[in-house]
Design a protein around this motif. Structure first.
Motif, PDB file in Angstrom:
ATOM      1  N   TYR A 124      99.484  32.039  65.846  1.00 11.45           N
ATOM      2  CA  TYR A 124      98.214  32.136  66.579  1.00 11.45           C
ATOM      3  C   TYR A 124      98.525  32.101  68.077  1.00 11.45           C
ATOM      4  CZ  TYR A 124      95.121  31.304  62.542  1.00 11.45           C
ATOM      5  OH  TYR A 124      94.424  31.414  61.362  1.00 11.45           O
ATOM      6  N   GLY A 125      97.906  32.985  68.821  1.00 11.86           N
ATOM      7  CA  GLY A 125      98.083  33.005  70.275  1.00 11.86           C
ATOM      8  C   GLY A 125      97.324  31.859  70.923  1.00 11.86           C
ATOM      9  N   ILE A 130      95.161  35.319  65.473  1.00  9.95           N
ATOM     10  CA  ILE A 130      96.472  35.607  64.874  1.00  9.95           C
ATOM     11  C   ILE A 130      97.105  36.814  65.587  1.00  9.95           C
ATOM     12  CG2 ILE A 130      97.658  36.394  62.787  1.00  9.95           C
ATOM     13  CD1 ILE A 130      95.478  34.955  61.149  1.00  9.95           C
ATOM     14  N   LEU A 131      98.365  36.639  65.968  1.00  2.22           N
ATOM     15  CA  LEU A 131      99.100  37.751  66.598  1.00  2.22           C
ATOM     16  C   LEU A 131      99.928  38.505  65.568  1.00  2.22           C
ATOM     17  CD1 LEU A 131     100.538  36.079  69.812  1.00  2.22           C
ATOM     18  CD2 LEU A 131      98.575  37.605  69.631  1.00  2.22           C
ATOM     19  N   ALA A 132     100.526  37.757  64.636  1.00  2.20           N
ATOM     20  CA  ALA A 132     101.387  38.373  63.623  1.00  2.20           C
ATOM     21  C   ALA A 132     101.642  37.339  62.540  1.00  2.20           C
ATOM     22  CB  ALA A 132     102.709  38.819  64.236  1.00  2.20           C
TER      23      ALA A 132
ATOM     24  N   MET B 370      98.563  42.662  59.041  1.00  2.18           N
ATOM     25  CA  MET B 370      99.389  41.768  59.851  1.00  2.18           C
ATOM     26  C   MET B 370      98.553  40.675  60.524  1.00  2.18           C
ATOM     27  SD  MET B 370     102.605  41.510  60.858  1.00  2.18           S
ATOM     28  CE  MET B 370     103.582  42.978  61.120  1.00  2.18           C
ATOM     29  N   VAL B 371      97.279  40.972  60.808  1.00  4.00           N
ATOM     30  CA  VAL B 371      96.433  39.963  61.469  1.00  4.00           C
ATOM     31  C   VAL B 371      95.271  39.497  60.577  1.00  4.00           C
ATOM     32  CG1 VAL B 371      96.986  40.687  63.817  1.00  4.00           C
ATOM     33  CG2 VAL B 371      95.067  41.763  62.634  1.00  4.00           C
ATOM     34  N   MET B 372      95.067  40.164  59.446  1.00  2.00           N
ATOM     35  CA  MET B 372      93.923  39.801  58.594  1.00  2.00           C
ATOM     36  C   MET B 372      94.335  39.149  57.263  1.00  2.00           C
ATOM     37  SD  MET B 372      91.126  40.433  60.101  1.00  2.00           S
ATOM     38  CE  MET B 372      90.083  41.511  61.072  1.00  2.00           C
ATOM     39  N   HIS B 373      95.589  39.308  56.871  1.00  2.00           N
ATOM     40  CA  HIS B 373      96.030  38.788  55.580  1.00  2.00           C
ATOM     41  C   HIS B 373      95.773  37.286  55.493  1.00  2.00           C
ATOM     42  CE1 HIS B 373      98.334  38.690  51.887  1.00  2.00           C
ATOM     43  NE2 HIS B 373      99.081  37.715  52.354  1.00  2.00           N
ATOM     44  N   ASN B 374      95.224  36.866  54.351  1.00  2.00           N
ATOM     45  CA  ASN B 374      94.941  35.447  54.103  1.00  2.00           C
ATOM     46  C   ASN B 374      93.981  34.814  55.106  1.00  2.00           C
ATOM     47  OD1 ASN B 374      96.124  35.033  51.658  1.00  2.00           O
ATOM     48  ND2 ASN B 374      98.088  34.367  52.476  1.00  2.00           N
TER      49      ASN B 374
END
Lengths: 181, 501
Positions: A124-125, A130-132, B370-374
């Protein structure tokens, strides 16, 4: 624009479009057509179906090319050429991250694994998005490449349910500005 | 072609079959309501309005996931059985066996969660079910998985009986799927869509069930003999093959109700064309190949599998958008449909399925995953097509049956008309609560939420309350209606579609 916001807008537009199509059809549903009008409508529906297929096909080809030509999953068995390599080990319910800080403007390779069950390594940034992410799996190491340009405190949060300690399974990761702050 | 007669004679069930069907439907209604109540409790807890301890939250989550997916399968299996039995010979014993094994499996799951404290979720991701750090025992994990085996065996028995019936009637699966008409020839309009759909779903879901069975047996072996270590990535692939296919099969089985019933309410035949046959062939193929989209964040997977997962996810939109939902819209358009509960719910189910696919396809894109999973984006999209899609199909089917038991007139009381908007509005608020949470990176499957995440939790909880309220009405209304004896029509079977329109 933040990727999540863009995706949210696309989804909202898509769902709204579907809803609009249903509303238009429903508004016409109670007005029965005579036989001639039904025949004309059936022909028009057949032509429209062809167009819908063509548009979706175009979207499929174009969208696939646009989203897959730079695959965000790095090749796993070659040297990735990152500025920094960070080793990450997940366990019930902790993260071991080494080193736990990198300078801003770095291309960082996270090598992520687990010592027990499946965990989810989500970065998380500082602004809380979420960033990756990648999975932390026992017996496997997943290698994730991230450009970290913005200095600040990042949060590593487990994103794969792993038992009662899942929610508190988080850690801090620092991206320092030039000069080390 | 599906009948345009609203309540045809061949849908009058012998007494034993009618009782069995009622067991399926009443059980499903009660379970749906109970699982929804658990869901509301969990959302309210995330919203900070209810203080569920984390261990109970995850136990409820395990029960909710397994319960909802299993119940959706139970009720849509009843739909498939009800219509397929008109075209091929099905044995009641197989239908009964599926129900009995489901109930045995259900009690194993309840026992494991309530008495054994199992909280390893419905996905049974190896090695969590037997590696809980003391939260539940190895035995509890094993009983949960044995419950799955029971339910899966019942489903396989039912499919085997259906497969035997289809082959006996049509010679092979290819002819049942209508593949002989893919490239030319005059399509037999009397060939039932229910047979095409049933054949497709039993092929695809049998493969998924077998994959799940292999994973379960291996996991059970590990539970009994811990020295037998498994490859977590292999097990994950097998679990998600089953875990994707099994819930998706409920859409395809439920869809049979749309093919069969919608034309009766619109008075327009649902024409069988080549696009329909191609769509079902594509569905059978893509749905077998699509499961790697659940493993897009497992970078140790071969990259081609992830690419295949994305491509198959996108291809999955074609049959729905171009054929099934499109065909339903064409069928409704200027039909003179008389709106009543079954008709409204059938149309709602098509909207729920079609609209839910939009966020699902986005999530099946690797860069988005990559940003939405889970995150909560995921329950946002699957609840969309399960709640507004599959459940609406099931409710439409049951309201239709209630009409059969009530003077052969489809239900449309003031209470019905009032509860549906509550269900739809509540559903949309509930769903956008999840999707909004996904947009702001709120994780899914998490008992404790930080303050920044509670806004969408609260929105979702309000929506869930409305859904539960509407569902409570539906359950009472339908259980009372289904338990009535079947009414004799004035013309004994002459309840033509016109009578309902």
């Amino acid at each position: 624009m933040i990727l999540q916001d863009m995706i949210g807008s696309i989804a909202l537009a898509g769902v709204s479009l579907v809803g609009l199509i249903f509303l238009v059809v429903i508004s016409q549903a109670g007005k029965p057509a005579d036989e001639a009008a039904r025949t004309r409508a059936a022909r028009a529906a057949g032509r429209l179906q062809g167009w819908v297929f063509a548009v979706l096909l175009l979207g499929f080809v174009g969208g696939s090319w646009a989203t897959l030509r730079n695959l965000p999953i790095p090749v796993q068995d070659v040297e990735l050429g990152a500025d920094h390599v960070v080793e990450v080990v997940g366990g019930m319910w902790y993260w071991m991250i080494s080193p736990d800080s990198v300078p801003a403007g770095s291309l960082v390779e996270f090598r992520v694994t687990s010592v027990d069950v499946n965990h989810g390594f989500a970065l998380y940034g500082p602004e809380g998005r979420i960033l990756a992410q990648t999975q932390a799996m026992p017996k496997y190491t997943n290698r994730l490449l991230v450009d970290l340009d913005t200095p600040g405190t990042y949060t590593v949060q487990c994103l794969e349910y792993c038992g009662i300690g899942h929610a508190p399974m988080k850690a801090s990761f620092q991206v320092t500005a030039a000069g080390g702050n | 072609m599906a009948s345009l007669v609203l309540y045809p004679d061949d849908e009058r069930l012998p007494r034993a079959a009618g009782i069995t069907l009622n067991f399926y439907l009443v059980t499903a209604l009660v379970l749906f309501l109970a699982m929804m109540a658990l869901g509301l409790g969990m959302r309210s807890s995330q919203a900070g309005w209810l203080g569920l301890p984390p261990d109970w939250f995850y136990r409820f989550l395990s029960l909710h996931g397994a319960g909802m997916v299993g119940t959706a399968s139970l009720v849509t299996t009843a739909i498939m059985w009800f219509f397929l039995r008109k075209y091929v010979q099905l044995h009641l014993w197989a239908f009964v066996a599926n129900y009995v094994l489901f109930i045995i499996g259900l009690w194993c799951i309840v026992l494991s969660v309530m008495a054994g404290s199992y909280a390893g979720l419905w996905t049974i991701l190896y090695p969590l079910p037997v590696h809980s750090q003391g939260m539940w025992s190895r035995e509890a994990g094993a009983i949960f998985m044995l419950g799955y085996l029971g339910i899966g065996m019942g489903q396989l028995l039912f499919y085997l009986d259906a497969a035997a019936g289809i082959i006996a009637r049509y010679g092979n699966f290819s002819r049942a799927l209508g593949l002989q008409w893919l490239f030319g020839g005059e399509i037999d309009q009397a060939h039932p869509k229910a047979v095409v759909a049933s054949t497709g779903v039993l092929i695809a879901n049998t493969l998924g069930l077998l994959a799940g069975t292999v994973a379960l047996v291996m996991s059970l072996a590990n539970a009994v003999y811990p020295s037998i270590e498994l490859d977590p990535l292999l097990i994950k692939n097998l679990i998600y093959w089953f875990g994707h296919m099994y819930p998706n099969a409920t859409i395809y089985m439920g869809c049979i109700a749309v093919y069969e019933l919608l034309p009766r309410y619109t008075g327009k035949p649902f024409v069988m064309g080549r696009p329909f046959l191609w769509a079902w062939l594509a569905t059978v193929l893509y749905v077998v190949l699509v499961f790697p989209h659940h493993l897009l964040m497992d970078f140790a997977q071969p990259r081609w599998l992830s690419v295949m997962g994305q491509l198959a996810s996108w291809v999955g939109g074609f049959p729905v958008f171009v054929v099934t939902a499109y065909g339903a819209l064409v069928n409704i358009h200027r039909s003179g449909i008389r709106w009543n509960m079954p008709a409204r719910l059938l149309v709602l189910s098509m909207f729920g399925w079609m609209a839910g696919i939009v966020p699902a396809i986005l999530d099946g894109t690797i860069a988005v995953n990559m940003v939405m999973h889970n995150t909560q984006w995921v329950p946002g999209h699957f609840h969309f097509y399960m709640l507004l899609g599959v459940l609406s199909m099931a409710l439409a089917f049951m309201f239709h049956l209630v009409g059969q038991r009530h003077g052969q007139v489809p239900p449309d009381s003031g209470g019905d008309r009032g509860s549906l908007p509550v269900y739809l509005l509540g559903g949309l608020v509930f769903l956008f609560g999840f999707l909004g949470g996904g947009r702001t990176s709120v994780p899914r499957r998490m008992a404790q939420h930080i303050d920044a995440w509670t806004l969408t939790d609260r929105i979702g909880s309000i929506g869930a309350m409305l859904v539960v309220l509407a569902m409570l009405y539906f359950v009472v209304r339908l259980v009372i209606g289904l338990l009535r004896p079947v009414a004799q029509a004035a013309g004994d079977g002459d309840g033509l579609a016109d009578a309902a329109r």
